[in-house]
Design a protein around this motif. Structure first.
Motif, PDB file in Angstrom:
ATOM      1  N   THR A 159       0.726  -1.096   0.169  1.00 26.32           N
ATOM      2  CA  THR A 159      -0.123   0.157  -0.040  1.00 26.32           C
ATOM      3  C   THR A 159       0.937   1.462  -0.024  1.00 26.32           C
TER       4      THR A 159
ATOM      5  N   GLN B  21      -7.634  -0.004  -0.383  1.00 31.32           N
ATOM      6  CA  GLN B  21      -7.945  -1.171   0.538  1.00 31.32           C
ATOM      7  C   GLN B  21      -9.027  -0.906   1.189  1.00 31.32           C
TER       8      GLN B  21
ATOM      9  N   ASP C  26      -6.114  -1.566  -5.081  1.00 30.90           N
ATOM     10  CA  ASP C  26      -5.386  -2.109  -3.711  1.00 30.90           C
ATOM     11  C   ASP C  26      -6.231  -3.150  -3.204  1.00 30.90           C
ATOM     12  N   GLU C  27      -5.928  -4.371  -3.135  1.00 33.55           N
ATOM     13  CA  GLU C  27      -6.768  -5.151  -3.135  1.00 33.55           C
ATOM     14  C   GLU C  27      -8.209  -5.367  -3.411  1.00 33.55           C
TER      15      GLU C  27
HETATM   16 MG   LIG Z   1      -2.117  -2.777   2.291  1.00 35.93          MG
END
Ligand SMILES: [Mg+2]
Ligand SMILES: Nc1ncnc2c1ncn2[C@@H]1O[C@H](COP(=O)(O)OP(=O)(O)O)[C@@H](O)[C@H]1O
Lengths: 252, 298, 328
Positions: free
Chosen positions: A45, A87, A172-173
């Motif tokens: 991240t 995320q 992010d994810e």
């Molecule tokens: Mg992360």
């Protein structure tokens, strides 16, 4: 390989004693679809935060189409065509799903200073609904975003970054918190749209099925460093990656 | 030359006075994350209580220290009653809500306490000047200064050192610092956060009341003194950095000197001078001198 | 697709017209009401509507998550601009004076905005308070040119070049106020429906996302701040004309506190809500300060606590609930 569209050179960032980004050098070609894996706290991240200007690196360079990005804000990164998702979804919680999309699209059209135009014009509404339809978000158009289940929030978060039609997209994810059935549909939508537009996509992912299916290239992060970089299959077969990222202990 | 020394001495007196009040304000903010607009009201209540006690019980001929004891007793009473009452009954209901909403709750409290004070003590001024006049003057460089001002300076130093000792030398102080740093982690560490909040709010309130009570002999205690002090305290904590005790000390000195300079050089523009200083500080240090910026983690 | 969107879509492109019609209707109703009201009530309504523009300013900022404890700065700027416009510039036309009030307030906001718009939450509240108190003490202390705590008289102005007889002046000011009010209300509701208006709400919810969509948070808050100041300046100007007097109290922080109170009371979810809040506030105020002046502020405080804790979106919530029932 042609000249990279986006490139990090010797990028470093520490938070106190933690080295979140340790002299990372890596480049990405236009249209590449790159997965990023690594244990929690590996600095994935942070890498995205640094590239988009949310976090200023301690040293190093970021070059985008040859231009230095270090020192610029997330807004200027966006203006240059670099968008991201989060995320933990970053949304307008007190506004509806539709309004979230309308806002993103109106900024994209450059209307953020407009005081007299209506946000909810017919054409704008149609465009927003079309965007949401693509991500199967239309059944909750009028729902206040705060009331949305986590998985839907995640999808909306991605949809908003799509509204910007970026040249580089950092996810992010994207599938964390999204239900198992939806995961692949979501990724298919993402890939489908992006393939047509030659968008460069970097996505952080913990789900190895998703990684194997979609990533053409894979980066493995450990302790702020990229310990492996190459074709997905090769990286996933790498001894250190298996040990440190996948947590597999090979009997030997 | 004489003006310079006068500015320095007056500045020190102002600084002591405003430090007593603003250090409580910043302590409360640090621990509770609430900026208490009613802090000035508690100062005023302390002043009324102190003045009333002195007017009622203190007569010429009694030992002077008795008047100070009366003032401090009044302040402690106000703090011990009002602190837990306000924190438990009102502020506790707003924890975790929007900061600005909490600010408005304390504004409402300010309105309520203002009228309450008038209902209890009336609108006519209280003069509790006896301790002040009985102490007489001391002459420094041909200018006479009231000895009583020394009481304020001593009180500020004692309070400053006392807080420093509490924070650095006691378990409770460690807990308080932990809560200031990170509320969630403190909870998981097993610190009784609600109790620390009540205690910190009570300490802060008591300090405001002490400031008020000790000031009472130097002023006529009338409705409206709550506003003056809160407006100055804000300047102090904004300059020093919200929630920082060192910041309150340095901020008080800056505000005290600015005010004294203005009073001597541009009379009547003290508030303007103070806010000008504040604006300058903010341009260069947007979070105040000791303020911390925490970027949100995403 | 959800039915609501379909109705939204059907209405979308006529929104502006509907809004204009609604505001025109409201002004017409107010004009008729003005004919039948007793003169003291007419005056009360004049002042309430003028003040409601300041409250609207506060409400616009609140929608962006900014609580201005110093909106009195612009209220006073508008009021004193009118007073000085007459005195120093020899202007006597009400419309020009009001325009001056708007311009002066907006310029002040444009000047302090870059500093103040860097802040949020408590810092924003306290720094705005600080600026208004600076104006307050300047107005108070330079009594040679400002009239000190007594303030200044504001003599009768001409309206569209016409000299109005003293007898009908209050009625004329009433009409002037409702027209200005109508225009301002239209502007505010257009703003609320515009991209900028929604971006302001977005600032309140999530600045990070806004920057990551490529919008400038600073520009959104700055524009909203200046707009709110212009509105408040108009309100101050109208108040100065109607009351015939300006004083430093206009800039005092408790004046700003009353604006906040009225905005909370009414709510901020529509352009009309803060107006309702102001009218209710001023009506109660005029009774309360006559019948129980000693505990008026205490009552205010208690009502405010009740609203914050029980009805966080203000009286307008009641209307919204009723409207929902109705439409069923
Ligand atoms: Mg992360
Ligand atoms: N703003 C911050 N302040 C302090 N430490 C941080 C901050 N952001 C990240 N870190 C630390 O940096 C390391 C990397 O974090 P992160 O980039 O979020 O990892 P990942 O996304 O790979 O899980 C972690 O140890 C984390 O605690």
């Amino acid at each position: 390989m042609s000249a990279p569209i986006l490139e990090a050179v010797d990028l470093s960032k520490r938070f106190g004693a933690v080295v979140a980004c340790d002299a990372i050098s890596v480049g990405f070609a236009a249209g590449e679809l790159v997965g990023m894996v690594g244990p929690n706290g590996a600095g994935k991240t942070t890498f995205v935060n640094v590239i988009t200007g949310y976090v200023t690196p301690d040293s190093g360079h970021i070059r985008y189409r040859g231009e230095e990005l270090v020192g610029l804000t997330p807004r200027s990164a966006v203006e240059r065509g670099i968008a991201r998702s989060f995320q933990h979804p970053q949304l307008y919680d007190n506004l509806s799903v539709l309004e979230n999309a309308l806002i993103a699209l109106s900024i994209k059209r450059g209307e953020q200073r407009s005081m007299w135009a209506q946000l909810k014009r017919r054409a704008a509404l149609d465009e927003a609904v079309a965007l949401l339809e693509r991500f199967a978000l239309t059944e909750a158009l009028e729902t206040e975003v705060a009331q949305l289940p986590e998985g839907r929030r995640k999808v909306l978060d991605i949809a908003l970054s799509f509204a910007l039609e970026p040249a580089v997209l950092l996810l992010d994810e994207p599938t964390s918190g999204v239900s198992a059935q939806e995961k692949f549909a979501l990724m298919d939508t993402v890939i489908d749209v992006l393939a047509k537009t030659e968008t460069t996509v970097l996505f952080i992912e913990h789900d190895m099925e998703v990684v194997e299916k979609y990533a053409q290239r894979l980066l493995a992060f450990v302790d702020g460093q990229i310990i492996a970089d190459g074709r997905s299959a090769d990286v996933l077969a790498d001894q250190r990656v298996r040990e440190l990222v996948l947590g597999v202990v090979d009997a030997s | 030359m004489q003006t310079t020394s006068a500015i320095l001495i007056d500045g020190l007196v102002y600084a002591s006075w405003i430090f007593l009040v603003s250090v409580g304000l910043t302590l409360i903010f640090g621990v509770l994350r609430i900026l208490n607009l009613a802090h000035g009201s508690l100062y005023a209540i302390g002043a009324y209580m102190g003045a009333w006690l002195v007017v009622r019980f203190f007569q010429p001929g009694m030992p002077l220290w008795l008047s100070i004891v009366l003032l401090l007793f009044g302040a402690l009473l106000v703090g011990a009653v009002m602190g837990p009452l306000v924190e438990r009954l009102l502020l506790r209901r707003t924890y975790g809500r929007d900061e600005v909403l909490q600010l408005l709750v304390t504004y409402a409290l300010f309105l309520i306490l203002g009228d309450l004070t008038k209902l209890i003590w009336g609108v006519n001024p209280y003069y509790a000047y006896l301790p002040y006049s009985l102490m007489g003057n001391v002459t420094i460089g041909k200018i006479p200064y009231p000895r009583y001002d020394g009481v304020l300076i001593v009180a500020a130093i004692v309070v400053g050192l006392g807080l420093w000792a509490i924070v650095n030398r006691t378990r409770f102080g460690k807990f308080m610092v932990a809560v200031i740093r990170d509320r969630e982690i403190s909870t998981t560490l097993g610190i009784n956060v609600p109790l620390v909040c009540t205690a910190a709010f009570t300490i802060g309130t008591t300090l405001a009341a002490i400031g008020g009570a000790l000031t009472a002999p130097t002023i006529s205690v009338v409705p409206g003194i709550d506003v003056t002090v809160i407006v100055l305290s804000f300047a102090v904590v904004v300059i020093g950095g919200l929630g920082s005790l060192e910041g309150a000390a340095l901020g008080s000195i800056i505000v005290g000197l600015a005010r004294a300079s203005a009073v001597h050089l541009f009379p009547d523009l003290d508030l303007v001078a103070i806010y000008l200083v504040m604006a300058v500080v903010l341009i260069f240090k947007p979070q105040g001198l000791f303020g911390r910026v925490e970027a949100k983690r995403i | 697709m959800a039915t609501l969107v379909r109705t939204d879509r059907a209405r979308a492109d006529v929104g502006q017209l509907r809004r204009l019609g609604g505001v025109a209707l409201l002004v017409a109703i107010l004009a008729v009401v003005g004919l039948v009201l007793a003169s003291w009530m007419q005056f009360l309504l004049t002042v309430s509507l003028a003040e409601s523009l300041a409250v609207l300013g506060v409400a616009l900022l609140m929608r962006a998550g900014l609580v201005s404890f110093g909106q009195g700065l612009f209220y006073a700027a508008g009021g004193y601009a009118v007073a000085y416009g007459m005195r120093l510039l020899g202007l006597h036309e009400a419309l020009l004076l009001l325009a001056l009030g708007i311009v002066v307030s907006a310029l002040v906001a444009a000047a302090v905005g870059p500093l103040i718009c860097r802040y949020r939450q408590i810092f924003f509240a306290m720094i705005s308070l600080a600026f208004s108190m600076v104006l307050y003490s300047v107005l108070l202390k330079f009594n040679g040119i400002t009239g000190g705590s007594d303030g200044m008289q504001v003599p009768a102005a001409t309206i569209l070049g016409l000299h109005v007889a003293d007898r009908v002046l209050p009625a004329a000011y009433y009409d002037l106020t409702i027209v200005c009010f109508g225009i301002a209300l239209y502007a505010v509701s257009a703003y609320m429906a515009s991209p900028l208006g929604y971006l302001a709400r977005a600032v309140r919810d999530n600045e990070i996302r806004l920057e990551y969509l490529g919008a400038s948070v600073q520009s959104v808050t700055y524009r909203t701040y200046v707009l709110a100041a212009a509105l408040t300046g108009l309100g101050g100007g109208l108040t100065a004309l109607a009351v015939g007097h300006v004083s430093p109290t206009l800039a005092y922080w408790t004046t700003s506190g009353e604006f906040i109170f009225a905005a909370l009371l009414g709510g901020t979810s529509s352009a009309l809500a803060p107006v309702v809040g102001t009218v209710v506030f001023e009506s109660i105020n005029s009774y309360a300060s006559a019948y129980f002046p000693n505990i008026w502020e205490m009552v205010l405080g208690i009502v405010m606590l009740a609203i914050i804790l029980l009805l966080p979106r203000g009286l307008w919530t009641l209307y919204e609930i009723a409207a929902r029932r109705w439409s069923r």
